[in-house]
Structure formats: structure tokens, C-alpha cells
Design an enzyme around this catalytic site. Structure first.
Site, short mmCIF file in Angstrom:
data_model
loop_
_atom_site.label_atom_id
_atom_site.label_comp_id
_atom_site.label_asym_id
_atom_site.label_seq_id
_atom_site.Cartn_x
_atom_site.Cartn_y
_atom_site.Cartn_z
N ARG A 108 0.86 -1.19 0.00
CA ARG A 108 0.00 0.00 0.00
C ARG A 108 0.89 1.23 0.00
NH1 ARG A 108 -5.11 2.00 3.44
NH2 ARG A 108 -6.01 0.53 1.96
N HIS A 135 -7.30 0.66 -6.44
CA HIS A 135 -7.50 -0.08 -5.18
C HIS A 135 -8.23 -1.39 -5.52
CE1 HIS A 135 -7.73 -0.91 -1.05
NE2 HIS A 135 -8.61 -0.03 -0.63
N GLN A 138 -10.07 -3.78 -2.91
CA GLN A 138 -11.34 -3.23 -2.43
C GLN A 138 -12.47 -3.59 -3.40
OE1 GLN A 138 -12.20 -1.22 0.45
NE2 GLN A 138 -14.22 -1.80 -0.33
N ASP A 230 -17.08 7.63 -1.97
CA ASP A 230 -15.79 7.55 -1.29
C ASP A 230 -15.49 8.94 -0.73
OD1 ASP A 230 -13.24 6.82 -0.43
OD2 ASP A 230 -12.34 6.84 -2.43
N CYS A 273 -16.20 2.30 0.52
CA CYS A 273 -15.02 1.51 0.87
C CYS A 273 -14.58 1.73 2.32
CB CYS A 273 -13.88 1.83 -0.08
SG CYS A 273 -13.53 3.59 -0.21
N ARG A 306 -13.51 -7.64 2.80
CA ARG A 306 -12.12 -7.35 2.45
C ARG A 306 -11.22 -8.52 2.86
NH1 ARG A 306 -9.96 -2.62 1.96
NH2 ARG A 306 -8.44 -3.89 0.86
N1 NVA Z 1 -9.79 7.19 -1.92
C1 NVA Z 1 -9.49 6.75 -0.57
C2 NVA Z 1 -9.74 5.28 -0.43
C3 NVA Z 1 -9.53 4.74 0.96
C4 NVA Z 1 -9.79 3.27 1.05
C5 NVA Z 1 -8.04 7.06 -0.25
O1 NVA Z 1 -7.17 6.81 -1.10
O2 NVA Z 1 -7.77 7.56 0.83
N1 CP Z 2 -11.10 0.51 2.50
C1 CP Z 2 -9.82 0.50 2.91
O1 CP Z 2 -8.88 0.24 2.13
O2 CP Z 2 -9.66 0.79 4.21
P1 CP Z 2 -8.28 1.01 4.96
O3 CP Z 2 -7.69 2.29 4.43
O4 CP Z 2 -8.64 1.10 6.41
O5 CP Z 2 -7.37 -0.15 4.66
#
Ligand code: NVA
Ligand code: CP
Length: 320
Positions: A108, A135, A138, A230, A273, A306
Site C-alpha cells: 500500500r 484499489h 477493495q 468515497d 469503501c 475485504r
Molecule cells: N480514496 C481513498 C480510499 C480509501 C480506502 C483514499 O485513497 O484515501
Molecule cells: N477501505 C480501505 O482500504 O480501508 P483502509 O484504508 O482502512 O485499509
């Protein structure tokens, strides 16, 4: 048809066919059932999986750790300040070191190029646990949640409201039409998806599915079986220039009861998400408290899924 997942990376779902995505969703459903029945097969026995997190996480980190534990693998969490990568050591060198020790890597971070480089140089499967661009793990959980509720994917309509240029918008736009789902995005014109992502979605989509991009949120959700949103400010964007203007632009794009009614359907579900910013009397946000807490909000099934979907990915790509 025989499907071959072993040794492959999963950097976006764009590299996976409709059949392969269906298989991963089905496998996750089977693994969920097995966990409920307390039947563990230890499909990842003696495997070591590195979890590299440049950004924070609740769901992805916990999902990956529990998935490893359930299946007999060892998970090693490597946070931003735990390893040399990107500071004293290049991504390329880190990849080659980790590839000598681990059977797989979940990454990540910020750049999709980092995920690609880890995959190119480690020699082991790399799973994208979120970058600024995509992502995919997800979306697999989202598809599983939709399938659990509707029993199918093809023929449904999903509408996404909000920032149409972020990782979730890109991932849903390129994956859902590929599974035979009509897809619409309701976003202000400056926040609509990049042309190259729309072109890719059009190229990948199942024939006959319709992709709509509009700045009218009510038009976007008409006939939708699923409404998705989101956060308006993604990780790493906080405090950047232009963000306050973006939030102002998105003020009319929150998911509220009127938007749900505008679908014209009775069983429309709400997905997010997470983490979510709840809109209430004091705070602005992408979803009202009322919708978030409603019966048709499946956000916590989605969060649980997830774990089952990341487990399915690990088992398919890394398991024996
Ligand atoms: N668009 C959000 C998704 C989090 C799961 C981010 O990148 O923070
Ligand atoms: N939805 C998601 O990826 O959550 P986190 O950022 O908590 O991993």
C-alpha cells in the site's frame, strides 16, 4: 476453461479477465463459508507474506493479517518507518531482497509505479493494497458484497458519486462494466475521470454495458441498484492546494435520502469503501448519517469481505 493464477501479481484488476474475477469472488465466498464453519485448510501453510504500508490502514492491514493467520501463513508488517525502502535503499533493491525471503508482498502506498517495480524485481506476486491510482482488492470485496445481495453482477447498474478521479473511481470504472454492469459517475466536470481511464473502461467493458459520465447526481443514480461513494479527500491529499475548492465543488454530490429515492428502485444498496466522513448537522461529508446507518447500507459486510477476498487472492496467487 482452466485458470492459472500461480505466481501472478495483482496490480489492477485490468489484467484479469471477467472469468478470473468471477473465480476470485466465488473462492472468497467459499472461504467465508469455511471460516464460518470453522473449517481451515491452511492453504498458505509455511508461506511468508510481507505487508508494506507507506500509508495508514485499518481494513486492508487487518484483512491481510487475519487472512494469513487463518491460512497458516506468517505476515510481516513493514510500516513506513520500519524499512529502508525509498530512503536508504531503492525500491528495486528492496524488491530483490524481499523476493529472496518472502513468497508474496502486499503493497500500500502512493505510486502505482512502486507497486509495478516491486513486482518486476521481487520475482514474487505483488498485490496492490491501494495506490493513488487503483484499489483493486477493495473492488473485489465490493463485487462479492454485490453478488451476495443480488446473486449476480451482470445486468445491474452501479452509480458512483463524488471525486471521479480518485483510486476508487478509477478501479470501479474499469472493473464493473467489465463484469457486465452499467456504470455511471456523477461528478462536477473538473472532477470527472481522466480520458485515458474512460477509454480503458470502454475498451475493457462487456459488450452492451453502458458507461455514463455526468455532472448531474440525480441523473447518475437513475435506475441504480448500487450507489457508491468515497471520501472527497484521499490519503496524502490533506492540506494540498485546491482541496478546499474541491470539497466546495462536491457539496451537492453527497449521498442522501433524496438521492436514494431518485434511483426509482426499492432495493438500492449503499456501498462505501470506508473510512467515511458522515454528513450531519455540523459536518459536511460524502454520505448522510441517515443513509450510512440505513438498512440498505452494506458497508460493514463490505468491510468484512475485504478479509475473505484478500484471502482468496493470497490463496490463488501464492498458495500451493
Ligand atoms: N480514496 C481513498 C480510499 C480509501 C480506502 C483514499 O485513497 O484515501
Ligand atoms: N477501505 C480501505 O482500504 O480501508 P483502509 O484504508 O482502512 O485499509
Amino acid at each position: 476453461m482452466s485458470l492459472n493464477f500461480k505466481g501472478r501479481s495483482l496490480l489492477t484488476l485490468n489484467d484479469y479477465s471477467e472469468e478470473e474475477i468471477e473465480y476470485l469472488v466465488e473462492l472468497a465466498m467459499k472461504l467465508k463459508k469455511m471460516k464460518r464453519q470453522k473449517k481451515h485448510k491452511y492453504f498458505l501453510k509455511n508461506k511468508n507474506i510481507a505487508l508494506i504500508f507507506e500509508k495508514t490502514s485499518t481494513r486492508t492491514r487487518c484483512a491481510a493479517s487475519v487472512a494469513c493467520y487463518d491460512e497458516g501463513a506468517h505476515a510481516e508488517f513493514l510500516g513506513r518507518d520500519d524499512i529502508q525502502m525509498g530512503k536508504k535503499e531503492s525500491v528495486k533493491d528492496t524488491a530483490r531482497v524481499l523476493g529472496r525471503m518472502y513468497d508474496g508482498i502486499l503493497f500500500r502506498g502512493f505510486s502505482q509505479d512502486t507497486a509495478k517495480m516491486l513486482s518486476d524485481y521481487s520475482g514474487v506476486p505483488v498485490i496492490n493494497g491501494l495506490t493513488d491510482s487503483y484499489h483493486p482488492t477493495q473492488v473485489l470485496a465490493d463485487l462479492m458484497t454485490i453478488k451476495e445481495r443480488f446473486g449476480r453482477l451482470s445486468g445491474l447498474k452501479i452509480a458512483y458519486l463524488g471525486d471521479g478521479r480518485n483510486n476508487m473511481a478509477n478501479s470501479l470504472l474499469t472493473a464493473c462494466p467489465r463484469m457486465g454492469m452499467d456504470f455511471s459517475i456523477g461528478a462536477p466536470i473538473p472532477l470527472q475521470p481522466e480520458k485515458e481511464v474512460v477509454d480503458l473502461a470502454e475498451k475493457l467493458k462487456k459488450s452492451g454495458t453502458v458507461i455514463t459520465i455526468t455532472d448531474d447526481p440525480v441523473a447518475a443514480v437513475k435506475g441504480a441498484d448500487i450507489i457508491y461513494t468515497d471520501v472527497w479527500v484521499s490519503m496524502g491529499e490533506e492540506g494540498k492546494s485546491g482541496i478546499d475548492e474541491r470539497v466546495k465543488m462536491l457539496a451537492g454530490y453527497d449521498v442522501n435520502e433524496n438521492i436514494i429515492k431518485s434511483t426509482g428502485k426499492a432495493g438500492t444498496i449503499f456501498l462505501h469503501c470506508l473510512p467515511a466522513t458522515h454528513k450531519d448537522g455540523k459536518h459536511c461529508g460524502e454520505v448522510t448519517e441517515e443513509v450510512f446507518e440505513s438498512e440498505n447500507s452494506l458497508v460493514f459486510d463490505q468491510a468484512e469481505n475485504r478479509m475473505h477476498t484478500i484471502k482468496a487472492i493470497f490463496v490463488a496467487l501464492i498458495g500451493e
